[in-house]
Write an enzyme that holds these catalytic residues in place. Structure first.
Site, PDB file in Angstrom:
ATOM      1  N   PRO A  86       0.685  -1.264  -0.066  1.00  0.00           N
ATOM      2  CA  PRO A  86      -0.031  -0.017   0.048  1.00  0.00           C
ATOM      3  C   PRO A  86       0.723   1.156   0.055  1.00  0.00           C
ATOM      4  CG  PRO A  86      -0.218  -1.090   2.108  1.00  0.00           C
ATOM      5  CD  PRO A  86       0.489  -2.077   1.145  1.00  0.00           C
ATOM      6  N   ASN A  87       0.281   2.379  -0.965  1.00  0.00           N
ATOM      7  CA  ASN A  87       0.823   3.374  -0.955  1.00  0.00           C
ATOM      8  C   ASN A  87       2.240   3.737  -1.386  1.00  0.00           C
ATOM      9  OD1 ASN A  87      -1.385   4.790   0.506  1.00  0.00           O
ATOM     10  ND2 ASN A  87      -0.517   3.899   2.284  1.00  0.00           N
ATOM     11  N   ARG A 134       5.405  12.385  -3.028  1.00  0.00           N
ATOM     12  CA  ARG A 134       5.176  13.049  -1.855  1.00  0.00           C
ATOM     13  C   ARG A 134       6.313  12.474  -0.560  1.00  0.00           C
ATOM     14  NH1 ARG A 134      -0.882  11.358  -2.155  1.00  0.00           N
ATOM     15  NH2 ARG A 134      -1.185  12.046  -4.182  1.00  0.00           N
ATOM     16  N   TYR A 165      11.203   9.009   1.423  1.00  0.00           N
ATOM     17  CA  TYR A 165      11.197   7.977   0.514  1.00  0.00           C
ATOM     18  C   TYR A 165      11.835   8.151  -0.550  1.00  0.00           C
ATOM     19  CZ  TYR A 165       7.587   5.910   3.889  1.00  0.00           C
ATOM     20  OH  TYR A 165       6.924   5.577   5.032  1.00  0.00           O
ATOM     21  N   ASN A 193       7.999  -5.528  -0.440  1.00  0.00           N
ATOM     22  CA  ASN A 193       7.930  -4.557   0.584  1.00  0.00           C
ATOM     23  C   ASN A 193       6.254  -4.390   0.806  1.00  0.00           C
ATOM     24  OD1 ASN A 193       7.756  -2.063   1.759  1.00  0.00           O
ATOM     25  ND2 ASN A 193       9.073  -1.065   0.192  1.00  0.00           N
ATOM     26  N   ALA A 215       2.840  -0.493   5.110  1.00  0.00           N
ATOM     27  CA  ALA A 215       2.313  -0.537   6.498  1.00  0.00           C
ATOM     28  C   ALA A 215       1.639  -1.853   6.940  1.00  0.00           C
ATOM     29  CB  ALA A 215       1.365   0.363   6.813  1.00  0.00           C
ATOM     30  N   HIS A 219       3.494  -4.378   9.575  1.00  0.00           N
ATOM     31  CA  HIS A 219       3.567  -4.237  10.988  1.00  0.00           C
ATOM     32  C   HIS A 219       2.184  -4.856  11.357  1.00  0.00           C
ATOM     33  CE1 HIS A 219       6.903  -1.579   9.641  1.00  0.00           C
ATOM     34  NE2 HIS A 219       5.907  -0.920   9.067  1.00  0.00           N
ATOM     35  N   ASP A 229       0.801 -15.675   7.230  1.00  0.00           N
ATOM     36  CA  ASP A 229       0.310 -16.963   6.947  1.00  0.00           C
ATOM     37  C   ASP A 229       0.480 -17.275   5.437  1.00  0.00           C
ATOM     38  OD1 ASP A 229      -0.463 -17.407   9.387  1.00  0.00           O
ATOM     39  OD2 ASP A 229      -2.427 -16.941   9.104  1.00  0.00           O
ATOM     40  N   GLU A 244      12.327  -9.553   2.615  1.00  0.00           N
ATOM     41  CA  GLU A 244      11.493  -8.506   3.098  1.00  0.00           C
ATOM     42  C   GLU A 244      12.399  -7.330   2.971  1.00  0.00           C
ATOM     43  OE1 GLU A 244      10.533  -8.449   7.613  1.00  0.00           O
ATOM     44  OE2 GLU A 244      10.007  -6.374   7.295  1.00  0.00           O
ATOM     45  N   HIS A 277      12.482  -2.748   2.754  1.00  0.00           N
ATOM     46  CA  HIS A 277      11.884  -1.523   3.101  1.00  0.00           C
ATOM     47  C   HIS A 277      13.153  -0.524   2.426  1.00  0.00           C
ATOM     48  CE1 HIS A 277       8.906  -3.406   5.384  1.00  0.00           C
ATOM     49  NE2 HIS A 277       9.662  -4.008   6.066  1.00  0.00           N
ATOM     50  N   LEU A 278      12.521   0.458   1.965  1.00  0.00           N
ATOM     51  CA  LEU A 278      13.347   1.714   1.530  1.00  0.00           C
ATOM     52  C   LEU A 278      13.707   2.383   2.952  1.00  0.00           C
ATOM     53  CD1 LEU A 278      10.514   2.976  -0.630  1.00  0.00           C
ATOM     54  CD2 LEU A 278      12.747   2.647  -1.578  1.00  0.00           C
ATOM     55  N   SER A 279      13.087   2.751   3.760  1.00  0.00           N
ATOM     56  CA  SER A 279      13.672   3.231   5.022  1.00  0.00           C
ATOM     57  C   SER A 279      14.008   2.278   6.021  1.00  0.00           C
ATOM     58  CB  SER A 279      12.269   4.214   5.776  1.00  0.00           C
ATOM     59  OG  SER A 279      11.382   3.299   6.016  1.00  0.00           O
ATOM     60  N   ARG A 301      12.985   4.215  13.053  1.00  0.00           N
ATOM     61  CA  ARG A 301      11.718   5.281  12.971  1.00  0.00           C
ATOM     62  C   ARG A 301      10.655   4.842  14.254  1.00  0.00           C
ATOM     63  NH1 ARG A 301       8.973   5.084   7.244  1.00  0.00           N
ATOM     64  NH2 ARG A 301       8.329   6.885   8.149  1.00  0.00           N
ATOM     65  N   ARG A 323       6.723   0.655  13.832  1.00  0.00           N
ATOM     66  CA  ARG A 323       7.247   0.077  12.597  1.00  0.00           C
ATOM     67  C   ARG A 323       8.395  -0.981  12.865  1.00  0.00           C
ATOM     68  NH1 ARG A 323       5.264   3.414   8.560  1.00  0.00           N
ATOM     69  NH2 ARG A 323       5.209   5.634   9.509  1.00  0.00           N
TER      70      ARG A 323
HETATM   71  O1  CA2 Z   1      10.236   2.086   4.167  1.00  0.00           O
HETATM   72  C1  CA2 Z   1       9.314   1.533   3.538  1.00  0.00           C
HETATM   73  O2  CA2 Z   1       9.796   0.885   2.436  1.00  0.00           O
HETATM   74  C2  CA2 Z   1       8.071   0.986   4.089  1.00  0.00           C
HETATM   75  O3  CA2 Z   1       7.527  -0.070   4.031  1.00  0.00           O
HETATM   76  C3  CA2 Z   1       7.011   1.983   3.531  1.00  0.00           C
HETATM   77  C4  CA2 Z   1       5.801   2.268   4.193  1.00  0.00           C
HETATM   78  C5  CA2 Z   1       5.659   2.365   5.905  1.00  0.00           C
HETATM   79  O4  CA2 Z   1       4.672   2.037   6.294  1.00  0.00           O
HETATM   80  C6  CA2 Z   1       6.755   1.050   6.267  1.00  0.00           C
HETATM   81  O5  CA2 Z   1       6.726   1.024   7.713  1.00  0.00           O
HETATM   82  C7  CA2 Z   1       8.048   1.253   5.658  1.00  0.00           C
HETATM   83  C8  CA2 Z   1       5.048   3.305   3.560  1.00  0.00           C
HETATM   84  C9  CA2 Z   1       4.816   3.573   2.435  1.00  0.00           C
HETATM   85  C10 CA2 Z   1       4.302   4.733   1.799  1.00  0.00           C
HETATM   86  O6  CA2 Z   1       4.729   5.510   0.623  1.00  0.00           O
HETATM   87  C11 CA2 Z   1       4.748   6.672   0.456  1.00  0.00           C
HETATM   88  C12 CA2 Z   1       5.505   7.018  -0.720  1.00  0.00           C
HETATM   89  C13 CA2 Z   1       5.189   8.286  -1.283  1.00  0.00           C
HETATM   90  C14 CA2 Z   1       4.449   9.195  -0.311  1.00  0.00           C
HETATM   91  C15 CA2 Z   1       3.692   8.570   0.670  1.00  0.00           C
HETATM   92  C16 CA2 Z   1       3.769   7.327   0.947  1.00  0.00           C
END
Ligand code: CA2
Length: 145
Positions: A11-12, A19, A24, A75, A78, A81, A88, A99, A101-103, A108, A112
């Site tokens: 998601p997202n 953004r 990110y 990836n 959210a 978490h 499963d 697994e 993650h970018l961040s 954080r 997370r």
């Molecule tokens: O760091 C990551 O890759 C995450 O999986 C990104 C998720 C976050 O909930 C995880 O804790 C860590 C959020 C992705 C949201 O991506 C956006 C990208 C641009 C603008 C807003 C959100």
């Protein structure tokens, strides 16, 4: 026939590059997917990229990977978490999952730091931005031999 890797984004992540660049980065999901396909090709593996904002669609994609892909780079955003359903699904298909993650999720907010993916993944890469996808492909290619 060459091995195939699924790059699955949750998601997202379709909003990447549009953004919160301070968290990110400025690379778009399309940039990342193009890079993954090119990097896979350079290593002789085929790469398929899928993104969904829906938990059930991600579960379906994990199920469908069985018999089609040799491994998954995930990836889960959210859902990492929160999602016992994804945990499963991964356990049920018995495919290697990395697994990603970018961040750096461990640097954080505390919520997370928990990952439902980590116990069923072969490893975790986080904190390296879009470079992490390339690292994950390298690790998966090494893992599947
Ligand atoms: O760091 C990551 O890759 C995450 O999986 C990104 C998720 C976050 O909930 C995880 O804790 C860590 C959020 C992705 C949201 O991506 C956006 C990208 C641009 C603008 C807003 C959100």
């Amino acid at each position: 026939m060459s091995a195939s890797i699924l790059i699955l984004n949750g998601p997202n992540l379709n909003l990447l590059g549009t953004r919160q660049p301070e968290v990110y980065g400025t690379t778009t999901l399309k940039d990342i997917e193009d890079m993954c396909e090119a990097h896979g090709a350079s290593l002789g593996v085929s790469v398929t990229c899928v993104q969904s904002n829906h938990e059930g669609a991600l579960v379906d994609a994990i199920h469908a990977a069985k018999g089609t892909h040799a491994g998954i780079v995930l990836n889960a955003g959210a859902y990492t978490h929160t999602s016992i359903a994804l945990m499963d699904a991964i356990a049920s298909v018995e495919l290697p999952v990395i697994e990603l993650h970018l961040s750096n999720i461990h640097a954080r907010e505390k919520f997370r730091h928990t990952s439902y993916i980590a116990p069923v993944a072969i490893g975790q890469i986080c904190g390296f931005g879009s470079l992490g996808y390339r690292m994950a492909i390298d690790a998966m290619v090494h893992h599947i031999g």
